[in-house]
Each structure stands twice: as C-alpha cells, then as structure tokens.
Design a protein around this motif. Structure first.
Motif, PDB file in Angstrom:
ATOM      1  N   GLU A 314       0.857  -1.192   0.000  1.00  0.00           N
ATOM      2  CA  GLU A 314       0.000   0.000   0.000  1.00  0.00           C
ATOM      3  C   GLU A 314       0.893   1.242   0.000  1.00  0.00           C
ATOM      4  OE1 GLU A 314      -3.305   0.090  -0.160  1.00  0.00           O
ATOM      5  OE2 GLU A 314      -3.320  -2.100  -0.337  1.00  0.00           O
ATOM      6  N   PRO A 315       0.401   2.363  -0.524  1.00  0.00           N
ATOM      7  CA  PRO A 315       1.248   3.563  -0.635  1.00  0.00           C
ATOM      8  C   PRO A 315       1.901   3.986   0.679  1.00  0.00           C
ATOM      9  CG  PRO A 315      -0.752   3.839  -1.915  1.00  0.00           C
ATOM     10  CD  PRO A 315      -0.911   2.552  -1.167  1.00  0.00           C
ATOM     11  N   GLU A 316       1.137   3.956   1.782  1.00  0.00           N
ATOM     12  CA  GLU A 316       1.702   4.376   3.065  1.00  0.00           C
ATOM     13  C   GLU A 316       2.747   3.373   3.552  1.00  0.00           C
ATOM     14  OE1 GLU A 316      -1.820   4.895   5.407  1.00  0.00           O
ATOM     15  OE2 GLU A 316      -1.847   7.066   5.062  1.00  0.00           O
ATOM     16  N   GLU A 317       2.508   2.078   3.306  1.00  0.00           N
ATOM     17  CA  GLU A 317       3.487   1.064   3.667  1.00  0.00           C
ATOM     18  C   GLU A 317       4.781   1.264   2.880  1.00  0.00           C
ATOM     19  OE1 GLU A 317       0.769  -2.796   4.935  1.00  0.00           O
ATOM     20  OE2 GLU A 317       1.283  -2.507   2.827  1.00  0.00           O
ATOM     21  N   LYS A 318       4.629   1.515   1.602  1.00  0.00           N
ATOM     22  CA  LYS A 318       5.798   1.723   0.743  1.00  0.00           C
ATOM     23  C   LYS A 318       6.591   2.946   1.186  1.00  0.00           C
ATOM     24  CE  LYS A 318       7.130   1.966  -4.128  1.00  0.00           C
ATOM     25  NZ  LYS A 318       6.658   2.009  -5.531  1.00  0.00           N
ATOM     26  N   ASN A 319       5.889   3.982   1.592  1.00  0.00           N
ATOM     27  CA  ASN A 319       6.532   5.201   2.064  1.00  0.00           C
ATOM     28  C   ASN A 319       7.392   4.906   3.292  1.00  0.00           C
ATOM     29  OD1 ASN A 319       7.210   7.862   2.365  1.00  0.00           O
ATOM     30  ND2 ASN A 319       5.191   8.547   3.080  1.00  0.00           N
ATOM     31  N   VAL A 320       6.847   4.118   4.220  1.00  0.00           N
ATOM     32  CA  VAL A 320       7.584   3.764   5.436  1.00  0.00           C
ATOM     33  C   VAL A 320       8.815   2.930   5.092  1.00  0.00           C
ATOM     34  CG1 VAL A 320       7.488   2.424   7.576  1.00  0.00           C
ATOM     35  CG2 VAL A 320       5.578   3.921   6.948  1.00  0.00           C
ATOM     36  N   VAL A 321       8.647   1.937   4.215  1.00  0.00           N
ATOM     37  CA  VAL A 321       9.761   1.067   3.829  1.00  0.00           C
ATOM     38  C   VAL A 321      10.873   1.882   3.169  1.00  0.00           C
ATOM     39  CG1 VAL A 321      10.458  -0.763   2.225  1.00  0.00           C
ATOM     40  CG2 VAL A 321       8.428  -1.055   3.649  1.00  0.00           C
ATOM     41  N   GLU A 322      10.501   2.803   2.294  1.00  0.00           N
ATOM     42  CA  GLU A 322      11.505   3.613   1.604  1.00  0.00           C
ATOM     43  C   GLU A 322      12.300   4.480   2.582  1.00  0.00           C
ATOM     44  OE1 GLU A 322       9.149   5.606  -1.305  1.00  0.00           O
ATOM     45  OE2 GLU A 322       9.310   3.968  -2.778  1.00  0.00           O
ATOM     46  N   LEU A 323      11.626   4.998   3.616  1.00  0.00           N
ATOM     47  CA  LEU A 323      12.333   5.783   4.627  1.00  0.00           C
ATOM     48  C   LEU A 323      13.311   4.916   5.412  1.00  0.00           C
ATOM     49  CD1 LEU A 323       9.549   8.106   6.100  1.00  0.00           C
ATOM     50  CD2 LEU A 323      11.673   8.828   5.004  1.00  0.00           C
ATOM     51  N   LEU A 324      12.874   3.741   5.783  1.00  0.00           N
ATOM     52  CA  LEU A 324      13.730   2.838   6.553  1.00  0.00           C
ATOM     53  C   LEU A 324      14.922   2.357   5.733  1.00  0.00           C
ATOM     54  CD1 LEU A 324      10.997   0.739   8.398  1.00  0.00           C
ATOM     55  CD2 LEU A 324      12.567   2.365   9.436  1.00  0.00           C
ATOM     56  N   GLN A 325      14.744   2.238   4.422  1.00  0.00           N
ATOM     57  CA  GLN A 325      15.850   1.847   3.554  1.00  0.00           C
ATOM     58  C   GLN A 325      16.965   2.906   3.549  1.00  0.00           C
ATOM     59  OE1 GLN A 325      13.338   0.937   0.019  1.00  0.00           O
ATOM     60  NE2 GLN A 325      14.660  -0.850  -0.183  1.00  0.00           N
ATOM     61  N   LYS A 326      16.617   4.149   3.796  1.00  0.00           N
ATOM     62  CA  LYS A 326      17.596   5.229   3.769  1.00  0.00           C
ATOM     63  C   LYS A 326      18.379   5.339   5.080  1.00  0.00           C
ATOM     64  CE  LYS A 326      14.735   7.959   0.600  1.00  0.00           C
ATOM     65  NZ  LYS A 326      13.893   9.172   0.450  1.00  0.00           N
ATOM     66  N   GLN A 327      17.848   4.708   6.136  1.00  0.00           N
ATOM     67  CA  GLN A 327      18.503   4.779   7.444  1.00  0.00           C
ATOM     68  C   GLN A 327      18.523   3.375   8.033  1.00  0.00           C
ATOM     69  OE1 GLN A 327      17.419   8.287   9.565  1.00  0.00           O
ATOM     70  NE2 GLN A 327      18.050   7.468  11.555  1.00  0.00           N
ATOM     71  N   LEU A 328      19.560   2.621   7.687  1.00  0.00           N
ATOM     72  CA  LEU A 328      19.578   1.188   7.961  1.00  0.00           C
ATOM     73  C   LEU A 328      19.740   0.839   9.430  1.00  0.00           C
ATOM     74  CD1 LEU A 328      21.684  -0.081   4.923  1.00  0.00           C
ATOM     75  CD2 LEU A 328      19.189  -0.017   5.181  1.00  0.00           C
ATOM     76  N   ASP A 329      20.136   1.787  10.265  1.00  0.00           N
ATOM     77  CA  ASP A 329      20.282   1.490  11.691  1.00  0.00           C
ATOM     78  C   ASP A 329      18.977   1.689  12.452  1.00  0.00           C
ATOM     79  OD1 ASP A 329      20.279   4.217  11.360  1.00  0.00           O
ATOM     80  OD2 ASP A 329      21.820   4.606  12.883  1.00  0.00           O
ATOM     81  N   GLY A 330      17.910   2.068  11.747  1.00  0.00           N
ATOM     82  CA  GLY A 330      16.603   2.167  12.378  1.00  0.00           C
ATOM     83  C   GLY A 330      16.145   3.598  12.595  1.00  0.00           C
ATOM     84  N   ILE A 331      14.831   3.770  12.711  1.00  0.00           N
ATOM     85  CA  ILE A 331      14.230   5.088  12.929  1.00  0.00           C
ATOM     86  C   ILE A 331      13.190   4.963  14.039  1.00  0.00           C
ATOM     87  CG2 ILE A 331      12.928   6.991  11.883  1.00  0.00           C
ATOM     88  CD1 ILE A 331      13.896   6.105   9.149  1.00  0.00           C
ATOM     89  N   HIS A 332      13.143   5.941  14.916  1.00  0.00           N
ATOM     90  CA  HIS A 332      12.165   5.964  15.997  1.00  0.00           C
ATOM     91  C   HIS A 332      10.763   6.139  15.418  1.00  0.00           C
ATOM     92  CE1 HIS A 332      10.039   7.180  19.672  1.00  0.00           C
ATOM     93  NE2 HIS A 332      11.038   6.599  20.332  1.00  0.00           N
ATOM     94  N   ILE A 333       9.778   5.539  16.070  1.00  0.00           N
ATOM     95  CA  ILE A 333       8.407   5.606  15.552  1.00  0.00           C
ATOM     96  C   ILE A 333       7.907   7.043  15.460  1.00  0.00           C
ATOM     97  CG2 ILE A 333       7.362   5.251  17.852  1.00  0.00           C
ATOM     98  CD1 ILE A 333       5.146   3.655  16.422  1.00  0.00           C
ATOM     99  N   ASP A 334       8.314   7.905  16.412  1.00  0.00           N
ATOM    100  CA  ASP A 334       7.878   9.301  16.358  1.00  0.00           C
ATOM    101  C   ASP A 334       8.446  10.005  15.124  1.00  0.00           C
ATOM    102  OD1 ASP A 334       6.506   8.954  18.699  1.00  0.00           O
ATOM    103  OD2 ASP A 334       8.061   9.806  19.978  1.00  0.00           O
ATOM    104  N   GLU A 335       9.701   9.683  14.810  1.00  0.00           N
ATOM    105  CA  GLU A 335      10.335  10.279  13.632  1.00  0.00           C
ATOM    106  C   GLU A 335       9.643   9.802  12.354  1.00  0.00           C
ATOM    107  OE1 GLU A 335      13.178  12.504  11.384  1.00  0.00           O
ATOM    108  OE2 GLU A 335      12.533  12.565  13.483  1.00  0.00           O
ATOM    109  N   LEU A 336       9.302   8.516  12.328  1.00  0.00           N
ATOM    110  CA  LEU A 336       8.571   7.987  11.167  1.00  0.00           C
ATOM    111  C   LEU A 336       7.228   8.672  11.007  1.00  0.00           C
ATOM    112  CD1 LEU A 336       9.284   4.152  11.464  1.00  0.00           C
ATOM    113  CD2 LEU A 336       9.865   5.588   9.505  1.00  0.00           C
TER     114      LEU A 336
END
Length: 376
Positions: A314-336
């Motif tokens: 889904e578009p929102e899922e893809k958006n989240v995955v693409e962000l996480l791909q750019k920061q491989l050590d992880g992102i805080h849920i608030d930042e996401l």
C-alpha cells in the motif's frame, strides 16, 4: 513485549471466530492486542471485514481474569507462552495459513534449526516399522536434524526415543495441555524431551486430550517441519492427515513403501501411488530431495522471501519502507510519524503489518529497522 500485552493477546485468542488471520488484521489496524480491546465500537466497525458479531464479541469480552489465571498457571509451571508475533515463535510454523495464534512450550525451543524433519506413523507399529524408524534416525544423525513427532504410541514415541538415543533434539507436539501428558506412560520420555528439545501445544494448561484435537495437532507437526516422513499407516489415520497437510503447506512428504497386503503399508502405498509422497527407499532420498550437505557449515533457519514484493505494498506502507531503507540502523516511531505525516496510532498499525510481512523488525526503544534480506 509487556506481560500486559501478552494478556490481551491471550484474551484475543479466546474470542470465537478470531483466528490468526483475523487477529493479525485487527492488530494491524489497532496497533496492538490491547488496542483492539480498547477501540470503540465505531472504530472496530470501520475495519474492513469485521462484522457486527465480532465487534460485539470484542467489546463485550469480560474474561480477562480467566486469561490472567491461565498465564499465571503457565508461568508457574515453567511454560513459555508465545504469541504469533513473538520473536521465538517458530518461523516455519508462522508461514502456514492456519498457524495457531498462541503456542505453549517448555524446553529448549529448538524450532528454527537448519534441518527439521517430522516422523509419523501408526500407533500400532510393527517391529519392522519401529526398526526402520530407529535405523533411519541413526543414519541421519550426522546431519543433526531436529525430529518432530506427536508423543503417541507406535512410530511417534519410537522416533522420539531414537532421536534422544542418537543425541538429537526432538520436538513433541501434543493435543492437550503441557501438564496433561498423554499417554501417561510417556511422562518419563516427555521429561527427557524437555531437556533435549521441546514440548509444544496450542492448548492451555489443564486441557485434556479430545479426539478432535489430534487432527488440529497434526497441522503443527507439519508446519514446524521441512519434511514429513510417514513410516507406517493404514488406509485412514492421523499420519495421512499430517501428510495431506504437509502437501498443502508445500512441505516435502516421504512414505515408506510396503507389501500390498500389509495393513499398515496401505496408507503409505496410496500416498506414493497418488503422487502425494516421495518414495523412501534409503537415506539418499532424503539427502537428494532436501538438498542436505553433510559438509556444509551449520546455518540457522531463515525465513523465505515473502510473497509480497515492496512494489505491491500500500502507498503508506511503501513510504515507510523507503524511509527505513535510507537509514539502515533504524528510525524511531515518532520520527517515522513526523516524516510520513501519518498519526502515531496509524503508523503503529502500519509497522506491525510490515512486521507480519517480514519487511520490518522492531528494535529496543520504539525504533524500527528494515529487514534488508527481504527487500527486493
């Protein structure tokens, strides 16, 4: 995961008509099992596929005290209660469509080893069937497979005993509570299995074995394994049910052929005749079909690639995955939440759904990380 969330997960499993599929669907929208129960009636009604019956069942559920007592009994008995999303929940089992939402287990939890094979057969095993089971396990000992079976009389208990005798881990899947060993004469073996493998059941403490529980138990035997080996089976019986389920789960199935006039060869011969099992004539058949290599270094079992590629999210899922791909050590849920402009409750549901699909994994401190081996 907190004990409170486990209580809500257990409670969710007690609601009629809520299996693993519906539970995952509910949690993906509500963020957690606790969130499911704390959602208002109108919010639950807006979840696709959730009708009035389930909304009423969830909002009127009042037996949390019974779920708490059940958890207390399990913990006091040294039993681990693993929900579908628990990191120690068996990875192979998670991939079958009707996996149990919760399993109770005691022992070493050797679920995700490199090689896991189920050996099943009739309770009325012949001397030939028992001897073949013992010989087969002795021959495959060098490959260090985990042996799965059902603790029943006949082939099952022979497989467990042979595994223990050859220094292999073994898993017993039961059709009753862990505290209700059946048959009773196998209590001694069950204690040994706990030291060299695991006892597993989907039934809570105190559950007595019922006839209709055994076919349900068989799906767990098949789901835990890479392959199911049927040693002896009559024309009808639990071993054939396990073989049918294994075929449905895309597991390899093997059957030991026998004389046409032997009662307990009929089932095996029929499986082979109808191309529902590979013929088992020697250990070489297992090595070939399962691609075993005795000289290969040990590697733990890894999940297969998910069936849903990133491009189909889904578009929102893809958006989240693409962000996480750019920061491989992880992102805080608030930042996401801030970067995607998705509110925190909804982003929690999206992340859980991605976790179910194997694309994302949670980290301590409410951070999330892309599971790189699953990204295409």
């Amino acid at each position: 995961m907190t004990e409170s969330e486990l209580l809500y997960q257990l409670a969710l499993s007690k609601i009629p008509r809520v299996g693993s599929k519906i539970a995952k669907h509910l949690i993906s929208y509500c963020g957690s099992a606790e969130g499911v129960f704390k959602s208002k009636r109108g919010q639950l009604k807006n979840i696709p596929g959730i009708g009035g019956y389930l909304v009423q069942a969830i909002t009127s559920f009042s037996e949390f005290d019974k779920a708490e007592i059940e958890l207390t009994k399990a913990f006091e008995a040294g039993v681990d209660v693993l929900y579908f999303t628990h990191p120690e929940y068996p990875k192979r089992l998670k991939h079958i469509h009707d996996a149990p939402m919760i399993i109770y287990t005691r022992g070493l939890k050797k679920f995700n080893e490199d090689k896991v094979v189920a050996i099943v057969g009739t309770r009325s095993a012949t001397k030939y069937g028992k001897h073949y089971t013992e010989s087969l396990i002795e021959q495959i000992q060098g490959f260090k497979p985990v042996i799965v079976s059902g603790l029943a009389l006949g082939i099952d208990i022979t497989a467990h005993q042979a595994a223990l005798a050859n220094g292999l881990n073994t898993i017993s899947v039961m059709a009753n509570g862990i505290d209700m060993i059946y048959p009773a004469e196998h209590r001694g073996i069950a204690r040994k299995i706990e030291d060299h493998g695991s006892l597993v059941t989907e039934y809570p403490m105190g559950t007595k074995p019922e006839t209709h529980y055994f076919p349900m138990r068989n799906r767990i035997i098949a789901g835990l394994s890479d392959a199911v080996i049927v040693i002896e089976a009559a024309e009808r019986g639990g071993a054939l049910i396990t073989a049918e389920l294994a075929n449905a789960y895309n597991r390899e199935v093997f059957a030991l052929p026998g004389d046409y006039d032997r009662k307990f060869s009929t089932g095996c011969n029929q499986l082979i005749k109808h191309h529902k099992a590979n013929i088992l004539t020697s250990i070489d058949d297992l090595v070939y079909y399962l691609n075993w290599d005795q000289n290969a270094p040990y590697t733990p079992y890894n999940d297969p690639m998910p069936s849903i590629p990133v491009d189909d999210l889904e578009p929102e899922e893809k958006n989240v995955v693409e962000l996480l791909q750019k920061q491989l050590d992880g992102i805080h849920i608030d930042e996401l939440s801030w970067q995607t402009h998705i509110n925190i409750n909804k982003i929690a549901g999206i992340l859980l759904n991605l976790e179910f699909k194997g694309l994302v994994k949670p980290l301590p401190g409410k951070k999330y990380q892309i599971n790189r081996k699953f990204v295409r």
